[in-house]
Each structure stands twice: as structure tokens, then as C-alpha cells.
Design an enzyme around this catalytic site. Structure first.
Site, short mmCIF file in Angstrom:
data_model
loop_
_atom_site.label_atom_id
_atom_site.label_comp_id
_atom_site.label_asym_id
_atom_site.label_seq_id
_atom_site.Cartn_x
_atom_site.Cartn_y
_atom_site.Cartn_z
N GLY A 88 0.81 -1.21 0.00
CA GLY A 88 0.00 0.00 0.00
C GLY A 88 0.84 1.26 0.00
O GLY A 88 1.78 1.38 0.78
N SER A 89 0.54 2.22 -0.84
CA SER A 89 1.40 3.38 -0.95
C SER A 89 0.81 4.40 -1.92
O SER A 89 -0.35 4.32 -2.29
CB SER A 89 2.78 2.93 -1.43
OG SER A 89 2.64 2.01 -2.50
N ARG A 90 1.67 5.33 -2.35
CA ARG A 90 1.22 6.38 -3.26
C ARG A 90 2.40 6.83 -4.11
O ARG A 90 3.55 6.80 -3.68
CB ARG A 90 0.69 7.54 -2.41
CG ARG A 90 0.38 8.80 -3.18
CD ARG A 90 -0.28 9.79 -2.24
NE ARG A 90 0.01 11.16 -2.60
CZ ARG A 90 -0.50 12.22 -1.98
NH1 ARG A 90 -1.33 12.06 -0.98
NH2 ARG A 90 -0.18 13.43 -2.36
#
Length: 218
Positions: A186-188
Site C-alpha cells: 500500500g502506498s502512493r
């Protein structure tokens, strides 16, 4: 589909831990086969999820030097003008892609060119959609220039993502859609474009790394 090399150790450790847990359950609770089957079922689902997280699907990549191609799978959560303080130190057009744990987590170069900057920053672990995550979270900034334009791409860790991997170094010549790095769980990814760039995506749109056109360069 193949499995990314960043997942080899994680998958092996997960397999060993789950095998030990299942072995302990069947050994300590020999008279409770239902419990053993439930634990085995949960373990299988978890193991398959871990494998899927490190998957690299087979894709036909889009190649065009006039286009900025999505560096990651996910959903567009930001399209706005903002001040970029690390490298450009002026206003840029920011496009941000949120990557959920279910997305493919390989990150790719949005354009071809020379790596002008590749810089890691330690930081916090705010949720990836937090407005300050771009400047306060653990992150890795890369700038790629093609002689006409420079594009900044920032990998940002989230509340679950605790390891950013980046393969680029300043001075390298890179190709569009080659692997830039990987972010676990999960990240951006933020992209900073020149003001006035024609953006080809909309808020909440789902994009695919290596395929979706983010913008057209002038």
C-alpha cells in the site's frame, strides 16, 4: 504473470511461518480437525494474497516520447497545482496515484531520459492519502529529464508500506516503462508536471502502470 524478485524472501518467510503455525495446530489440537482445517484455509488465502501482491502481470506497454505514462497501478486521488519545494522550487501540476494492497506494486519510469535526481528521505508513515504524506512520509524522489521536459516522480510510503525500493541513480539513462522500483503493502506515487501540461486522467480514475496515459507533454 511472474513474481517480482522483491517478493522472494517475503514469500519464503510467510510459507515457513504458516507451515509452523499449521503444524503446531495439528500437533497440539489433534482432536479438533475442524479447527485445523479452518487455520489451513485462512493460511492458504493469506499465502495466495502475499503471492498476488508481488505479481507482475504480462502487459503490452505503451511507448511514446510525447506522453507521460502511469508509473503505477491505482486510483488518481489528486490533480492540482502545487509548489514543489525539493527540486523545482516552483509551481508544478501534481497528479497522485493511490496504490491499495491489492494493486500491482511495481513502479515504472513515466518517460525516457536521464536521471537528474534520485534521493531517499526518511519520514513518517501517515496514511497515503493524507495531504502531508508527500512531504512528511518516508519517500524517494526521482527526476527524469529528456532534454525538453523534466518530470518528478515521488514514491511515498503509507501506513502499511514500510519499505520503498528504488533502482535508479543520478546520471543513469532510463527507458519509459522500465522498472523504477517497488513499494511494499500500500502506498502512493506523485508525479509533478510542468504547469500547462495537458492531463489525460480524471480524479477517481483507475490507472494501470505502463499503459494509462497520464499526460501529453508540450
Amino acid at each position: 504473470m511472474t513474481i517480482h524478485r522483491e517478493g522472494t524472501a517475503t514469500i519464503a518467510i510467510t510459507f515457513v511461518v504458516l507451515a509452523l503455525i499449521n503444524g503446531a495446530v495439528f500437533y497440539l489440537l489433534p482432536g479438533s480437525p475442524v479447527t485445523g482445517y479452518i487455520v489451513a484455509g485462512i493460511s492458504l488465502v493469506l499465502f495466495l494474497f502475499i503471492i498476488s501482491f508481488f505479481r507482475i502481470p504480462n502487459r503490452v506497454m505503451k511507448q511514446d516520447e510525447q506522453l507521460v505514462i502511469a508509473p503505477a497501478d491505482g486510483k488518481v486521488v489528486v490533480i492540482e497545482e502545487t509548489f514543489e519545494a525539493e527540486y523545482f522550487k516552483d509551481k508544478r501540476l501534481q497528479v497522485s496515484i493511490f496504490m491499495s494492497p491489492a494493486n500491482v506494486h511495481v513502479n515504472r519510469n513515466p518517460i525516457s531520459g536521464e536521471v537528474k535526481l534520485s534521493q531517499y528521505h526518511a519520514g513518517k508513515y501517515l496514511v497515503a492519502w493524507h495531504p502531508k504524506s508527500s512531504t512528511e512520509n518516508e519517500r524517494h524522489t526521482v527526476v527524469i529529464g529528456n532534454g525538453k521536459n523534466e518530470i518528478l516522480v515521488r514514491q511515498i510510503a503509507g501506513a502499511l508500506a514500510r519499505r520503498i525500493v528504488n533502482y535508479l541513480k543520478a546520471g543513469m539513462q532510463v527507458k519509459q516503462n522500465q522498472e523504477m522500483g517497488f513499494i511494499k503493502f500500500g502506498s502512493r506515487v506523485d508525479i509533478y508536471l510542468p504547469i500547462g501540461t495537458e492531463v489525460n486522467v480524471a480524479l477517481e480514475q483507475t490507472v494501470r502502470g505502463g499503459q494509462t496515459i497520464i499526460a501529453k507533454l508540450g
